[in-house]
Design a protein around this motif. Sequence first.
Motif, mmCIF file in Angstrom:
data_model
loop_
_atom_site.group_PDB
_atom_site.id
_atom_site.type_symbol
_atom_site.label_atom_id
_atom_site.label_comp_id
_atom_site.label_asym_id
_atom_site.label_seq_id
_atom_site.Cartn_x
_atom_site.Cartn_y
_atom_site.Cartn_z
ATOM 1 N N GLY A 198 0.756 -1.310 -0.054
ATOM 2 C CA GLY A 198 0.000 0.141 -0.132
ATOM 3 C C GLY A 198 0.837 1.260 0.013
ATOM 4 O O GLY A 198 0.379 2.237 0.015
ATOM 5 N N HIS A 199 2.187 1.202 -0.012
ATOM 6 C CA HIS A 199 2.864 2.426 -0.034
ATOM 7 C C HIS A 199 3.118 3.003 -1.710
ATOM 8 O O HIS A 199 3.026 2.443 -2.591
ATOM 9 C CB HIS A 199 4.294 2.062 0.438
ATOM 10 N N GLY A 200 3.181 4.072 -1.788
ATOM 11 C CA GLY A 200 3.430 4.894 -2.973
ATOM 12 C C GLY A 200 4.965 4.855 -3.192
ATOM 13 O O GLY A 200 5.981 5.186 -2.279
ATOM 14 N N VAL A 201 5.302 4.239 -4.365
ATOM 15 C CA VAL A 201 6.843 3.857 -4.801
ATOM 16 C C VAL A 201 7.190 4.585 -6.006
ATOM 17 O O VAL A 201 6.497 4.655 -7.013
ATOM 18 C CB VAL A 201 7.092 2.475 -4.673
ATOM 19 N N THR A 202 8.490 5.078 -5.845
ATOM 20 C CA THR A 202 8.929 5.538 -7.202
ATOM 21 C C THR A 202 10.412 4.676 -7.314
ATOM 22 O O THR A 202 11.271 4.647 -6.392
ATOM 23 C CB THR A 202 9.001 7.188 -7.390
ATOM 24 N N VAL A 203 10.734 4.279 -8.502
ATOM 25 C CA VAL A 203 12.053 3.660 -8.929
ATOM 26 C C VAL A 203 12.903 4.493 -9.745
ATOM 27 O O VAL A 203 12.028 5.140 -10.689
ATOM 28 C CB VAL A 203 11.516 2.487 -9.609
ATOM 29 N N ILE A 204 13.781 4.799 -9.308
ATOM 30 C CA ILE A 204 15.016 5.552 -10.017
ATOM 31 C C ILE A 204 16.125 4.926 -10.477
ATOM 32 O O ILE A 204 16.741 4.202 -9.741
ATOM 33 C CB ILE A 204 15.198 6.935 -9.499
ATOM 34 N N VAL B 1 11.208 5.997 -13.215
ATOM 35 C CA VAL B 1 11.846 6.945 -13.415
ATOM 36 C C VAL B 1 13.322 6.704 -14.159
ATOM 37 O O VAL B 1 14.417 6.463 -13.297
ATOM 38 C CB VAL B 1 12.387 8.475 -12.814
ATOM 39 N N LEU B 2 13.360 6.116 -15.534
ATOM 40 C CA LEU B 2 14.494 5.235 -15.954
ATOM 41 C C LEU B 2 15.194 6.263 -16.987
ATOM 42 O O LEU B 2 14.866 7.474 -17.287
ATOM 43 C CB LEU B 2 14.079 4.116 -16.692
ATOM 44 N N GLY B 3 16.809 6.042 -16.916
ATOM 45 C CA GLY B 3 17.477 6.643 -17.859
ATOM 46 C C GLY B 3 17.854 7.926 -17.180
ATOM 47 O O GLY B 3 18.210 8.896 -17.897
ATOM 48 N N GLN B 4 17.922 8.286 -15.838
ATOM 49 C CA GLN B 4 18.290 9.331 -15.157
ATOM 50 C C GLN B 4 19.428 8.890 -14.026
ATOM 51 O O GLN B 4 18.971 8.075 -13.270
ATOM 52 C CB GLN B 4 17.102 9.909 -14.406
ATOM 53 N N ALA C 18 18.096 13.620 -9.257
ATOM 54 C CA ALA C 18 18.388 12.817 -10.547
ATOM 55 C C ALA C 18 18.042 13.250 -11.863
ATOM 56 O O ALA C 18 16.901 13.821 -11.985
ATOM 57 C CB ALA C 18 17.660 11.275 -10.463
ATOM 58 N N GLY C 19 18.953 13.381 -12.743
ATOM 59 C CA GLY C 19 18.589 13.961 -14.182
ATOM 60 C C GLY C 19 18.023 15.590 -13.779
ATOM 61 O O GLY C 19 17.335 16.085 -14.597
ATOM 62 N N GLY C 20 18.527 16.203 -12.971
ATOM 63 C CA GLY C 20 18.347 17.736 -12.673
ATOM 64 C C GLY C 20 16.894 17.908 -12.084
ATOM 65 O O GLY C 20 16.589 18.988 -11.948
ATOM 66 N N VAL C 21 16.450 16.807 -11.664
ATOM 67 C CA VAL C 21 14.977 16.862 -11.227
ATOM 68 C C VAL C 21 15.053 16.178 -9.594
ATOM 69 O O VAL C 21 15.498 15.324 -9.302
ATOM 70 C CB VAL C 21 13.969 16.086 -11.748
ATOM 71 N N ARG C 22 14.293 16.789 -8.663
ATOM 72 C CA ARG C 22 14.549 16.823 -7.235
ATOM 73 C C ARG C 22 13.335 15.714 -7.199
ATOM 74 O O ARG C 22 11.858 16.377 -7.265
ATOM 75 C CB ARG C 22 14.486 17.826 -6.326
ATOM 76 N N HIS C 23 13.553 14.900 -6.397
ATOM 77 C CA HIS C 23 12.453 13.869 -5.610
ATOM 78 C C HIS C 23 12.431 13.574 -4.574
ATOM 79 O O HIS C 23 13.297 13.390 -3.872
ATOM 80 C CB HIS C 23 12.622 12.466 -6.616
ATOM 81 N N MET C 24 11.233 13.837 -4.071
ATOM 82 C CA MET C 24 11.177 13.916 -2.497
ATOM 83 C C MET C 24 10.116 12.720 -2.039
ATOM 84 O O MET C 24 9.249 12.199 -2.590
ATOM 85 C CB MET C 24 10.469 15.033 -1.928
#
Length: 446
Positions: A49-55, A247-250, A267-273
């Motif tokens: 149930g967690h929100g997940v982002t893969v980089i 978020v691939l290729g970053q 990553a790739g100039g973008v801040r992910h919190m």
Amino acid sequence: MTFMRERWARNDHEASRQLEGDLTEGSDIIVLGAGVVGITTAWELARRGHGVTVIDRQTEPATGASHANGAQISPSEAVPWASPSNLRLALAWMRQADGPFKLRLTADSRQWWWLLRFLASCREDVWRRNARRMVRLALASQRRLDEIVEEVRPEFDRERRGILRVYDSDAALREAEGIVDFMAPLGVGLRAVGPDEILDIEPALGAAIASGAVAGGLYAESDESGDAQAFTRALAHAAAGLGVRTVLGQQVERIDTHGDRFHSVVAGGVRHMADHLVICLGLDTPPLTRSLGFDLPIYPLKGYSATLRLAATNSAPRVSVTDETRRMVVSRLGDRIRVAGKADLVGHDARLDPRRAEQLVRDLRRIYPDLDHDGPPEFWAGLRPMTPTGVPIIGRSPVDRVYLNTGHGSLGWTMACGSAVLIADLLEGRNGELDPADYESGLPAD
């Protein structure tokens, strides 16, 4: 990407407010790494149930160490490379131009640091302690894999026919048989088998038995094999269905902290919190942790593989085999056969040495002289993220809200699903079947 920017571009005030509490249901988590360890971690967390982002800096999942490995899922072989017997063999192999092990000392102080810790781990008592930890994790991982397969139904050329270790002499087999008694209390069924039973298990080894290349073996009936890359990509697709964002290729440029807590990833100039971070980047983990103020004992050990497309008329093996004499593994993957092996301690050099790769195919011919294939082999070289003890590093880092799931060496495929459960339990404060302390030994002391 625009949606990702909107989703994660929160202001510092909001991020600080979120970091005040512990992990709660639906908390946001960043997973760094889209290999088999990273994707299984992301899926496990999203499943809860967690929100997940893969980089990941790669453009597709499973393009690093998970790309073309030996394909074995092998609790019976989930033991440290650091052992008294392997140390003796390594010294002998270093004198062989085509031997399984190659050492090239470099000016990198981290290589020397790793080697000294490896040598210190080659004591019998240390080996036994670490082997128990690894086998317990591998068995838990295999059980979780069964559950994932039941739920997700991924296609990955799975073969559930066991793994057969073969030896070229009765003396070598007798020396190896001690592992049977060691594995039994841990729940791993392993038994000695003679030529006749080997033929029953895998008829394609008949020519090798007749020539003397195979004299006997050990059989682990519950081990298995499958394509790690295919599984990882199928699970990544299933994870996307659970809301996991990739978020691939970053390239990860840095990890920022807020005081002594995790704040964000750039990553790739973008801040992910997010609320928490899990680093599953294998060999790319230590440079990031050094930027956070601590180091990890992970160093590359290069391996090779060759994948051959089988001819339509071919009578090819189906049971995965480990040739202990040549230290190589052979696995059937649908209409392909893969042979993998070698251990080159040569620094961060991922270049393919054609002679080392081609040796694998020549050794394959020794146990399967009648193997017929279409087209040239597809060669690959990859760097395994090894710890000196062989035990992966799974647990809380010295930085609050930063967790580690890394350093699985050649056993990432074998241990990935169980490692994901362990890290998810830690994040949620749950008590699982594994003792987290067993996998935190590679972390720096507080």
